[in-house]
Write a protein that holds these residues in place. Sequence first.
Motif, short mmCIF file in Angstrom:
data_model
loop_
_atom_site.label_atom_id
_atom_site.label_comp_id
_atom_site.label_asym_id
_atom_site.label_seq_id
_atom_site.Cartn_x
_atom_site.Cartn_y
_atom_site.Cartn_z
N CYS A 72 0.85 -1.19 0.00
CA CYS A 72 0.00 0.00 0.00
C CYS A 72 0.89 1.24 0.00
CB CYS A 72 -0.90 0.01 1.23
SG CYS A 72 -1.85 1.53 1.38
N CYS A 88 -0.10 3.24 3.68
CA CYS A 88 0.22 2.72 5.01
C CYS A 88 1.34 1.68 4.98
CB CYS A 88 -1.01 2.15 5.70
SG CYS A 88 -1.60 0.59 4.99
N CYS A 108 -7.14 -0.40 -0.15
CA CYS A 108 -6.42 -1.02 0.96
C CYS A 108 -7.39 -1.25 2.12
CB CYS A 108 -5.27 -0.11 1.41
SG CYS A 108 -4.49 -0.67 2.93
N CYS A 161 -6.16 1.01 5.37
CA CYS A 161 -6.23 2.48 5.46
C CYS A 161 -7.16 3.10 4.41
CB CYS A 161 -4.83 3.07 5.32
SG CYS A 161 -4.19 3.04 3.63
N TYR A 207 -6.83 3.35 1.34
CA TYR A 207 -6.17 3.98 0.18
C TYR A 207 -6.73 3.40 -1.11
CZ TYR A 207 -2.58 5.14 -3.24
OH TYR A 207 -1.92 5.59 -4.35
#
Lengths: 313, 326
Positions: free
Chosen positions: A35, A38, A54, A57, A59
């Motif tokens: 990722c 993170c 993700c 987090c 993302y």
Amino acid sequence: MDLKEWFANRQKRQEYAQVKQPLTTEEYCALWTQCFQCRELLYTRDLRVSLYVCPKCQYHFRIGAEERIEQLADPDTFVEIDANLISSDPLGFVDSEPYPVRQKEASKKSGLKEAIITGTMKINDLPVAIGFMDFGHFGGSMGSVVGEKVTRLIEHAQSKSLPVIIISSSGGARMQEGILSLMQLAKTSSALKSFHDAGLLYISILSEPTFGGVTASFAMLGDIIIAEPGARVGFAGRRVIEQTIRQKLPADFQTAEYLLKHGQVDMVIERAKMRDILAKLIVFHGAHDKRENHSSIQHEKSKNKSESTLSSR
Amino acid sequence: MATQEKKSLPLEFEQPLVLLAQQIEALEKQLQETHNPELDEDLKRLHEQYGNLKRSLYSNLRPIDHLALARHPQRPYTRDYFERFDPNWLELHGDRKGADDPAMVCGLLNINGVKILAIGTQKGRSLRDKQHCNFGMPQPEGYRKALRFFQHAEKFALPVVTLIDTPGAYPGMAAEEHNQAEAIAVNLRELSGLTVPVIAIVTGEGGSGGALGIGVANRILMLEHSVYSVISPEGCASILWRSADKVAEACNAMKMTAKEIQALGIVDEVVEEPLGGAHHDYDLVAKNLGKALVKHIKELSKLSRADLRKDRQNKFRKIGAFVEAK
Ligand SMILES: [Zn+2]
């Protein structure tokens, strides 16, 4: 899949199963994706299921047209249009390499002919005309073909009274087609003028990253504008602005959330909710059944007209 | 001839002319002192040479030379044209939303009996003036000010004339926060829908989306030495060549001169400039430009209002080069 194909595939599967050598480093790396935000190591196969978001987090990874179609379309409903449009080299443009060579390289890398795929499909059973830009092809840049495909998509949608959805992802106008690329901004915006006047719905989705000529034309002209979380969107690039104003910009400058705060987008919607939000917007605006809706408005209007003529008497 | 050269700031490619002018000047001085008839002959020959050199220099300009002329610090700017088109022109201000961008100038003009709504980007002349006008780079508020006047023209059936001379829309923090991209995009859409004649003239630099934001017109004109491009040649050089020294190459590759853009079918007329560039004779350029735009307005005025919109939309609908494989 017919039987013959299935057997052929079985053959292949068996061949594959026999080879059991340790994975090469490359193969091993392909299994995992880190990722960007993170730094968590994610199993690539799981990423597809999580829509390339993700799980730790949230993302949102940058994804291409193919993944978008898979995520948004009802199964097997996407029908591509204008797949046969190919860029030419009107200026004979050469930088370190001739433009046609760069085009071939871009296609080899992306597996696409151009930076946008357009077509029709269904979302939760609702028919739409839709365009998917792909940053992986030539930085999602807009030259003549992207401009033409967007314009034709809008015209097609207008002729069928369909709502238009365009998912943008682009570095801007394509320099290798010079002024012709710039004029695509006007061409696409002009098509949207007629579409707009016809009372049809256009939803623009801004994804990471959308800049320059695409932002300064169809991407910012949506009746509704949605951004994906974390997507960076703007007119000028961060570096250009920092060089111009000689100061550092805030970290969240030009992110979807920053845009929301500054009144530039209607909402920031995570990938998992996109389908349902789109469907809701289409139904709310009556855009799934525009013809019937049109006639009812006209009916309403003529009724009002006769009432007003009556009252004026 | 030579005296005029002194007044104008010479560009790099004009250096041979400057040297020759210096020779002529020295000879003239000598002639005044000595009254030598032989020198008279020499002087005549040098003057002739000067004229030839100038003509040949200007008939073989490279794209980067056009760029230098388009950016010449003495080049006439939008206000210089407005004043010459109509000495009694009336400036109108403001976007009605909280700002009046000095980089976008708007006004009511009457050119020999033809009423127009004129809009143009304005660069500044003095340093203070330049800063005031943000070097000709409009903010979103400037594009919204222009939009207000597009709509005004539509309401009162006035032809719109835009003068384009801008490095581009301003890339600043507030400009982004106030949605520069949207301001331009809306102008593109709304200009395409106007039902009055729209003429756009690139008088200097046509810098990308910032230029197009007032450039969606029925007819596009360019002054002989003006340029129009999708990105600044400096930007193009730094991205594609990864070097700021490759500006000349970027200029060549992008096909940004008036003649090249005319050949691509985008520009309808290239308006001639006096030998040496527009800055040598403001009055003459303004006269030529005024004549050209009145001609185009008169031609367009024969179209119905609906057809004016169609004409403009068709013009842009056709632009693009691609192959449609079977
Ligand atoms: Zn993460």
